[in-house]
Design an enzyme around this catalytic site. Structure first.
Site, mmCIF file in Angstrom:
data_model
loop_
_atom_site.group_PDB
_atom_site.id
_atom_site.type_symbol
_atom_site.label_atom_id
_atom_site.label_comp_id
_atom_site.label_asym_id
_atom_site.label_seq_id
_atom_site.Cartn_x
_atom_site.Cartn_y
_atom_site.Cartn_z
ATOM 1 N N GLY A 46 9.844 -24.066 22.883
ATOM 2 C CA GLY A 46 9.147 -23.721 21.651
ATOM 3 C C GLY A 46 10.149 -23.365 20.573
ATOM 4 O O GLY A 46 11.319 -23.082 20.880
ATOM 5 N N GLN A 51 12.999 -18.963 12.969
ATOM 6 C CA GLN A 51 14.235 -19.029 13.768
ATOM 7 C C GLN A 51 15.268 -19.962 13.145
ATOM 8 O O GLN A 51 16.453 -19.868 13.454
ATOM 9 C CB GLN A 51 13.931 -19.523 15.193
ATOM 10 N N CYS A 91 14.466 -16.406 24.822
ATOM 11 C CA CYS A 91 14.325 -16.826 23.422
ATOM 12 C C CYS A 91 15.618 -17.483 22.966
ATOM 13 O O CYS A 91 16.708 -16.967 23.246
ATOM 14 C CB CYS A 91 14.015 -15.612 22.545
ATOM 15 N N LEU A 92 15.484 -18.579 22.249
ATOM 16 C CA LEU A 92 16.670 -19.279 21.739
ATOM 17 C C LEU A 92 17.450 -18.412 20.758
ATOM 18 O O LEU A 92 18.640 -18.631 20.549
ATOM 19 C CB LEU A 92 16.261 -20.595 21.065
ATOM 20 N N HIS A 133 4.437 -16.143 21.947
ATOM 21 C CA HIS A 133 5.840 -15.841 21.603
ATOM 22 C C HIS A 133 6.178 -16.425 20.229
ATOM 23 O O HIS A 133 6.826 -15.768 19.397
ATOM 24 C CB HIS A 133 6.725 -16.421 22.719
ATOM 25 N N GLU A 134 5.717 -17.670 19.974
ATOM 26 C CA GLU A 134 6.035 -18.322 18.685
ATOM 27 C C GLU A 134 5.286 -17.663 17.530
ATOM 28 O O GLU A 134 5.841 -17.478 16.447
ATOM 29 C CB GLU A 134 5.708 -19.823 18.743
ATOM 30 N N HIS A 137 7.045 -14.702 16.361
ATOM 31 C CA HIS A 137 8.160 -14.994 15.435
ATOM 32 C C HIS A 137 7.651 -15.100 13.992
ATOM 33 O O HIS A 137 8.326 -14.662 13.055
ATOM 34 C CB HIS A 137 8.850 -16.308 15.804
HETATM 35 O O1 GNR Z 1 12.660 -21.892 25.346
HETATM 36 C C1 GNR Z 1 11.967 -20.869 25.440
HETATM 37 N N1 GNR Z 1 11.514 -20.475 26.653
HETATM 38 C C2 GNR Z 1 10.578 -19.475 26.836
HETATM 39 C C3 GNR Z 1 10.385 -18.991 28.116
HETATM 40 C C4 GNR Z 1 9.452 -18.012 28.372
HETATM 41 C C5 GNR Z 1 8.699 -17.515 27.338
HETATM 42 C C6 GNR Z 1 8.882 -17.968 26.038
HETATM 43 C C7 GNR Z 1 9.809 -18.958 25.794
HETATM 44 S S1 GNR Z 1 10.005 -19.556 24.182
HETATM 45 C C8 GNR Z 1 11.683 -20.067 24.224
HETATM 46 C C9 GNR Z 1 12.049 -20.788 22.936
HETATM 47 C C10 GNR Z 1 11.974 -19.811 21.790
HETATM 48 O O2 GNR Z 1 12.777 -18.938 21.598
HETATM 49 N N2 GNR Z 1 10.957 -19.910 20.993
HETATM 50 O O3 GNR Z 1 10.800 -19.053 19.974
HETATM 51 NI NI NI Z 2 11.830 -17.222 20.588
#
Ligand code: GNR
Ligand code: NI
Length: 166
Positions: A46, A51, A91-92, A133-134, A137
């Site tokens: 995601g 980001q 999270c990236l 999660h997104e 953000h």
């Molecule tokens: O790549 C991602 N893996 C992930 C794993 C578990 C819960 C959420 C995520 S999202 C993350 C990519 C990211 O940072 N998206 O904002």
């Molecule tokens: Ni993230």
């Protein structure tokens, strides 16, 4: 298409609330393409526009193994939710850090697609976690904000140290 730079925690720009998109036009479509390429290259499941330093309400998600199920959502909103579950998240923007976060077990989301058409989607499991999660953000929230202040401090130090060495 172009690869975009991903902001790394702690960066204050990750804590700003993103603005709704007024119109899904060619600028937004190009941004969705660039965000998708950036997500697949990272690789991640995601990515949210804040980001990549774009303060607008756009997310891309693909939890498939074959990376062939891209979901782009503009102005996504959780319209209903059920239950709670804890999952390990990463999270990236916080590379190398993983921690459990409590999320809704099931959600129903309304959004605009890449053509500007409204749609609704039911999500649970990893897809539901990733969408929540997104959307966080977009509201200026990073998953580490849910951890204890002690853990947040340790993660900040770890990130600052890894930045100095890169
Ligand atoms: O790549 C991602 N893996 C992930 C794993 C578990 C819960 C959420 C995520 S999202 C993350 C990519 C990211 O940072 N998206 O904002
Ligand atoms: Ni993230």
């Amino acid at each position: 298409m172009a690869l975009l730079d991903i902001l790394i925690y702690p960066d204050s720009r990750l804590h700003n609330k993103a603005k709704p998109v007024a119109q899904v036009d060619s600028r937004i479509q190009k941004l969705i393409d660039d965000m998708s390429e950036t997500m697949y290259t990272a690789p991640g499941i995601g990515l949210a526009a804040p980001q990549v330093n774009v303060p607008e309400r756009i997310i891309v998600v693909d939890i498939s193994d074959k990376k062939d199920s891209l979901l782009a959502m503009v102005n996504p909103e959780i319209i209903s939710s059920e239950g709670e579950d804890e999952h390990e998240e990463g999270c990236l923007s916080v590379p190398g850090v993983y921690a459990p976060v409590k999320r809704y077990k099931k959600i129903r989301v309304q959004a605009l697609d890449k053509d500007g058409n409204s749609f609704e989607l039911d999500a649970e499991g990893l897809l539901g976690v990733c969408i929540q999660h997104e959307i966080d953000h977009l509201d200026g929230k990073v998953f580490v904000d849910y951890l204890s202040h002690l853990k947040q401090d340790r993660i900040k130090k770890k990130m600052q140290k890894s930045m100095r060495h890169s």
